[in-house]
Design an enzyme around this catalytic site. Structure first.
Site, PDB file in Angstrom:
ATOM      1  N   GLN A 175       3.495  -9.006  -4.733  1.00  0.00           N
ATOM      2  CA  GLN A 175       2.242  -8.284  -4.977  1.00  0.00           C
ATOM      3  C   GLN A 175       1.800  -8.379  -6.442  1.00  0.00           C
ATOM      4  OE1 GLN A 175       1.617  -3.841  -4.117  1.00  0.00           O
ATOM      5  NE2 GLN A 175       1.837  -4.700  -2.077  1.00  0.00           N
ATOM      6  N   PRO A 219       5.887  -2.966   2.101  1.00  0.00           N
ATOM      7  CA  PRO A 219       5.611  -3.751   3.313  1.00  0.00           C
ATOM      8  C   PRO A 219       6.864  -4.547   3.715  1.00  0.00           C
ATOM      9  CG  PRO A 219       3.998  -4.217   1.564  1.00  0.00           C
ATOM     10  CD  PRO A 219       5.102  -3.421   0.954  1.00  0.00           C
ATOM     11  N   TYR A 268      -2.299   0.087   5.271  1.00  0.00           N
ATOM     12  CA  TYR A 268      -1.405  -0.591   4.327  1.00  0.00           C
ATOM     13  C   TYR A 268      -2.052  -1.817   3.701  1.00  0.00           C
ATOM     14  CZ  TYR A 268       1.668   2.440   6.914  1.00  0.00           C
ATOM     15  OH  TYR A 268       2.213   3.549   7.504  1.00  0.00           O
ATOM     16  N   GLN A 280      -4.199  -3.380  -0.872  1.00  0.00           N
ATOM     17  CA  GLN A 280      -3.739  -4.698  -1.319  1.00  0.00           C
ATOM     18  C   GLN A 280      -4.899  -5.672  -1.522  1.00  0.00           C
ATOM     19  OE1 GLN A 280       0.020  -6.323   0.347  1.00  0.00           O
ATOM     20  NE2 GLN A 280      -0.066  -4.612   1.772  1.00  0.00           N
ATOM     21  N   HIS A 312      -3.423   5.211  -2.493  1.00  0.00           N
ATOM     22  CA  HIS A 312      -3.140   3.891  -3.075  1.00  0.00           C
ATOM     23  C   HIS A 312      -4.436   3.114  -3.304  1.00  0.00           C
ATOM     24  CE1 HIS A 312       1.194   4.257  -2.110  1.00  0.00           C
ATOM     25  NE2 HIS A 312       1.340   3.300  -2.986  1.00  0.00           N
TER      26      HIS A 312
END
Length: 365
Positions: A106, A133, A296, A300, A322
């Site tokens: 990431q 993840p 999730y 990202q 997040h």
């Protein structure tokens, strides 16, 4: 090397207050050539400061760009990172724990996309770890959606590693791009496929994988009864996994190519059917909100939206902390403009995140 007088101060204890702030700020620092001073790292966590996986992530970004990293050691609550040119090349990062290889990816992926040359990363640690993840999520959900920004992510799972030993290893290959293309994901379409993988490794009995899979199928069929649900039960080969571990990931695919997942890892004392049901419940929760990405994936994608050349739009379910954190720091570092608007949906809570990206360019690609 970035100017020492021009330093961005970052409070690592606000909002999500965890390793995510460190990852997004270090990556943007590296990409934009901005010296960064992060304080109060993971201030609200039970063990504040840098853990081994955070330190490994910082070190790989430092090595990618021949930068300078100060005050970075296990337990440190502040770091200073001074980036230089992103060269790429072959690098290894090893958490030496079960710290997540996916979180190493990431922090490094946005950087290597704008490197001077192709990059090969060997990332070692936990492949299926709590609070991160699972590698299966990264390869089966994150990768196909992220590649819509017009880059290719080659990720080979060489060996799986689990808590507490780690020992897993993935091989990542990325070629640099000139710039990223914006994405639009606002039409969810209909669910066309549900599939997954329940695994056991080491001394754990194969029956656990079967029980996780059948429990997840039963759970999903209560709500989605018009589709075949194909969850494979797998015994990991002993040469492809270190230690004992088990878990499950269940994925739903839609007619427009949206991907959603629910996953869970076994814990001591928790029956296998409960683990399967937990993964199924997470998947179903993410199908109910009517968005195009699960909880999730939404955060990202933020850094790629900020860097892309044009306007990206994604429909999400309820905004996670997040995601709010990622937007906050993406706007603080870049000139990207984000807007978040709630959709007028009578039965579901979903939002459109829109971003006017900066069109970040790779001068060497």
């Amino acid at each position: 090397m970035a100017e020492e007088g021009n330093t961005m101060e970052v409070d690592g204890g606000i909002m999500e207050g965890g390793g995510q702030i460190l990852r997004i700020c270090t990556a943007l620092s590296c990409l934009l050539g901005i010296r960064v001073h992060v304080v109060r790292i993971r201030a609200g966590r039970s063990t504040p400061g840098l853990r081994p996986q955070h330190l490994s992530g910082l070190e790989i970004v430092r090595d990618l760009c021949a930068g300078r990293l100060e005050k970075a050691e296990i337990g440190s609550t502040e770091i200073i990172f001074t980036p230089s040119r992103i060269k790429g090349g072959s690098l290894t990062a090893d958490t030496k724990t079960a710290g997540s290889v996916c979180l190493l990816l990431q922090v490094s992926l946005p950087c290597v996309l704008f490197a001077e040359s192709p990059t090969v990363l060997v990332l070692k640690g936990g492949t299926n770890a709590e609070m991160a993840p699972q590698i299966d999520y990264t390869t089966m959900v994150f990768r196909p959606i992220a590649e819509r920004f017009a880059f290719k992510l080659d990720c080979d799972i060489r060996r799986r590693g689990y808590y507490p030993r780690g020992g897993g290893e993935i091989l990542v290959k990325v070629s640099p791009v000139k710039n990223l293309t914006p994405i639009t994901m606002t039409d969810r379409g209909n669910v066309t496929k549900i599939y997954g993988r329940a695994f056991v490794a080491g001394v754990l009995p194969y029956k656990m994988a079967r029980d996780m899979a059948s429990s997840a199928v039963r759970c999903i069929r209560r709500e989605v009864n018009n589709l075949h649900v194909d969850i494979q039960a797998v015994q990991e080969p002993s040469d492809k996994a270190v230690g004992n571990g088990s878990g499950i990931i269940v994925i739903a695919e839609t007619s427009t190519g949206c991907l959603f997942a629910g996953s869970a890892l076994s814990k001591r004392g928790v029956p296998a059917d409960k683990v399967g049901a937990e993964a199924a419940d997470i998947l179903l929760r993410n199908l109910r909100h009517g968005g195009c990405v699960d909880e999730y994936l939404q955060d990202q994608l933020i850094i790629f939206m900020a860097l892309a050349d044009g306007i990206s739009r994604i429909r999400t379910g309820p905004l996670t902390l997040h995601t709010q954190t990622a937007i906050h720091f993406a706007q603080q570092f870049t000139k990207a403009k984000f807007t978040v608007n709630r959709c007028e949906e009578p039965d579901a809570e979903n939002y459109i995140i829109e971003c006017q990206g900066t069109g970040h360019q790779n001068p060497t690609a």
